[in-house]
Design a protein around this motif. Structure first.
Motif, mmCIF file in Angstrom:
data_model
loop_
_atom_site.group_PDB
_atom_site.id
_atom_site.type_symbol
_atom_site.label_atom_id
_atom_site.label_comp_id
_atom_site.label_asym_id
_atom_site.label_seq_id
_atom_site.Cartn_x
_atom_site.Cartn_y
_atom_site.Cartn_z
ATOM 1 N N PHE A 114 0.860 -1.173 0.000
ATOM 2 C CA PHE A 114 0.000 0.000 0.000
ATOM 3 C C PHE A 114 0.899 1.227 0.000
ATOM 4 N N PHE A 115 0.812 2.057 -1.049
ATOM 5 C CA PHE A 115 1.622 3.262 -1.164
ATOM 6 C C PHE A 115 0.764 4.484 -0.837
ATOM 7 N N VAL A 116 1.351 5.420 -0.116
ATOM 8 C CA VAL A 116 0.676 6.685 0.154
ATOM 9 C C VAL A 116 1.095 7.660 -0.937
ATOM 10 N N LYS A 117 0.083 8.275 -1.565
ATOM 11 C CA LYS A 117 0.338 9.237 -2.642
ATOM 12 C C LYS A 117 0.939 10.516 -2.071
ATOM 13 N N PRO A 118 1.689 11.222 -2.874
ATOM 14 C CA PRO A 118 1.967 10.981 -4.282
ATOM 15 C C PRO A 118 2.964 9.826 -4.466
ATOM 16 N N PHE A 119 2.840 9.143 -5.595
ATOM 17 C CA PHE A 119 3.720 8.043 -5.956
ATOM 18 C C PHE A 119 5.138 8.595 -6.071
ATOM 19 N N LYS A 120 6.107 7.888 -5.478
ATOM 20 C CA LYS A 120 7.476 8.382 -5.417
ATOM 21 C C LYS A 120 8.458 7.371 -6.003
ATOM 22 N N LEU A 121 9.687 7.826 -6.205
ATOM 23 C CA LEU A 121 10.725 6.971 -6.746
ATOM 24 C C LEU A 121 10.980 5.761 -5.841
ATOM 25 N N LYS A 122 10.929 5.945 -4.531
ATOM 26 C CA LYS A 122 11.145 4.815 -3.611
ATOM 27 C C LYS A 122 10.038 3.761 -3.779
ATOM 28 N N ASP A 123 8.838 4.188 -4.173
ATOM 29 C CA ASP A 123 7.749 3.247 -4.435
ATOM 30 C C ASP A 123 8.056 2.402 -5.670
ATOM 31 N N VAL A 124 8.701 3.013 -6.657
ATOM 32 C CA VAL A 124 9.091 2.278 -7.860
ATOM 33 C C VAL A 124 10.080 1.181 -7.477
ATOM 34 N N GLN A 125 11.007 1.516 -6.586
ATOM 35 C CA GLN A 125 11.982 0.515 -6.137
ATOM 36 C C GLN A 125 11.284 -0.656 -5.451
ATOM 37 N N ARG A 126 10.260 -0.360 -4.649
ATOM 38 C CA ARG A 126 9.503 -1.427 -3.994
ATOM 39 C C ARG A 126 8.735 -2.263 -5.013
ATOM 40 N N LEU A 127 8.215 -1.617 -6.046
ATOM 41 C CA LEU A 127 7.508 -2.351 -7.102
ATOM 42 C C LEU A 127 8.439 -3.331 -7.808
ATOM 43 N N ARG A 128 9.697 -2.953 -7.933
ATOM 44 C CA ARG A 128 10.668 -3.847 -8.577
ATOM 45 C C ARG A 128 10.769 -5.175 -7.835
ATOM 46 N N THR A 129 10.629 -5.146 -6.509
ATOM 47 C CA THR A 129 10.713 -6.399 -5.751
ATOM 48 C C THR A 129 9.524 -7.305 -6.070
ATOM 49 N N TYR A 130 8.353 -6.722 -6.298
ATOM 50 C CA TYR A 130 7.182 -7.530 -6.648
ATOM 51 C C TYR A 130 7.321 -8.049 -8.069
ATOM 52 N N ALA A 131 7.939 -7.253 -8.934
ATOM 53 C CA ALA A 131 8.184 -7.698 -10.303
ATOM 54 C C ALA A 131 9.129 -8.893 -10.299
ATOM 55 N N ALA A 132 10.107 -8.882 -9.404
ATOM 56 C CA ALA A 132 11.058 -9.991 -9.324
ATOM 57 C C ALA A 132 10.391 -11.267 -8.818
ATOM 58 N N LYS A 133 9.329 -11.127 -8.009
ATOM 59 C CA LYS A 133 8.627 -12.291 -7.476
ATOM 60 C C LYS A 133 7.661 -12.907 -8.470
ATOM 61 N N THR A 134 7.291 -12.162 -9.505
ATOM 62 C CA THR A 134 6.318 -12.651 -10.476
ATOM 63 C C THR A 134 6.926 -13.803 -11.252
ATOM 64 N N PRO A 135 6.262 -14.959 -11.286
ATOM 65 C CA PRO A 135 6.823 -16.110 -11.997
ATOM 66 C C PRO A 135 6.946 -15.842 -13.490
ATOM 67 N N MET A 136 8.151 -16.015 -14.013
ATOM 68 C CA MET A 136 8.386 -15.772 -15.431
ATOM 69 C C MET A 136 7.827 -16.883 -16.311
ATOM 70 N N CYS A 137 7.631 -18.074 -15.767
ATOM 71 C CA CYS A 137 7.209 -19.189 -16.599
ATOM 72 C C CYS A 137 5.811 -18.992 -17.172
ATOM 73 N N LYS A 138 4.998 -18.129 -16.583
ATOM 74 C CA LYS A 138 3.671 -17.924 -17.138
ATOM 75 C C LYS A 138 3.728 -17.220 -18.495
ATOM 76 N N HIS A 139 4.865 -16.591 -18.801
ATOM 77 C CA HIS A 139 5.023 -15.917 -20.080
ATOM 78 C C HIS A 139 5.800 -16.768 -21.071
ATOM 79 N N GLY A 140 6.170 -17.981 -20.671
ATOM 80 C CA GLY A 140 6.857 -18.882 -21.575
ATOM 81 C C GLY A 140 8.352 -18.672 -21.654
ATOM 82 N N THR A 141 8.961 -17.863 -20.768
ATOM 83 C CA THR A 141 10.389 -17.636 -20.842
ATOM 84 C C THR A 141 11.189 -18.676 -20.078
ATOM 85 N N LYS A 142 10.587 -19.365 -19.142
ATOM 86 C CA LYS A 142 11.240 -20.434 -18.402
ATOM 87 C C LYS A 142 10.260 -21.586 -18.289
#
Length: 168
Positions: A114-142
C-alpha cells in the motif's frame, strides 16, 4: 514487466507512468482511468466472472488507486484475487489517505503493498521487488523439465528430448 496503472486522477496516473517509465525500461505502463477499464484490460467483464481470453495483455502488476468512482480499487483488488486465473498477479494499492484500517483490509484480501500518494521513486523501487517475485514461466520464458528428462548419473550430457540443453 507490464504494469496496469489504475487511477481516476489524470495527474496521479501521469506521475506514476513517468516514474515507472524512467526506471531503466524495466516497466511497460498501461494506464487506465477506472476499475471497470482495468477489468477489460485483464479480460474480465463487469458482472461476469471470466472471459475466454483471460489477461490477454499479460499484466504482471496492478497498481491501483483506492478511492475511485463506480468501482473502488478495493473492489478491483477483490475481483482480481477471487479470479483463479488472475490471483497470482500482485496488486499494489495507492491512496492519499494513510488510514491503517484501509491498509489492513487491503492487505487482508491479498494486496502486496500500500503506497501513500503521491507516488514516489522509492515506491518504484519497492515495485521492482514484486516484479522480481512474479513467476516468469507464465510468459513462456522459463519452464520446468520433467524429472525423467534429467539423467541419473552425475556427468554432463545432452538431453535427448530437449536438443542442445546440457543437464546434470
Amino acid at each position: 514487466m507490464r504494469v496496469l496503472v489504475v487511477d481516476d486522477s489524470p495527474v496521479d496516473r501521469k506521475i506514476a507512468e513517468m516514474l515507472l517509465k524512467k526506471n531503466g525500461g524495466m516497466f511497460e505502463v498501461i494506464p487506465v482511468d477506472s476499475g471497470i477499464k482495468a477489468l477489460e484490460v485483464l479480460g474480465l467483464n463487469e458482472g461476469k466472472s471470466e472471459r475466454t481470453h483471460i489477461n490477454e495483455q499479460k499484466i504482471d502488476i496492478v497498481l491501483t488507486d483506492y478511492f475511485m468512482p463506480h468501482m473502488t480499487g478495493y473492489d478491483l483488488l477483490k475481483t482480481v484475487k477471487e479470479n483463479s486465473n488472475l490471483r497470482s498477479i500482485p496488486v499494489v494499492m495507492m491512496s492519499s489517505e494513510n488510514d491503517p484500517e484501509i491498509i489492513s483490509s487491503c492487505k487482508g484480501i491479498g494486496a502486496e503493498d500500500f503506497f501513500v500518494k503521491p507516488f514516489k521513486l522509492k515506491d518504484v523501487q519497492r515495485l521492482r521487488t514484486y516484479a522480481a517475485k512474479t513467476p516468469m514461466c507464465k510468459h513462456g520464458t522459463k519452464r520446468k523439465l520433467p524429472v525423467d528428462v534429467i539423467p541419473e548419473n552425475s556427468s554432463y550430457e545432452s538431453c535427448p528430448r530437449v536438443p542442445k540443453v546440457a543437464v546434470a
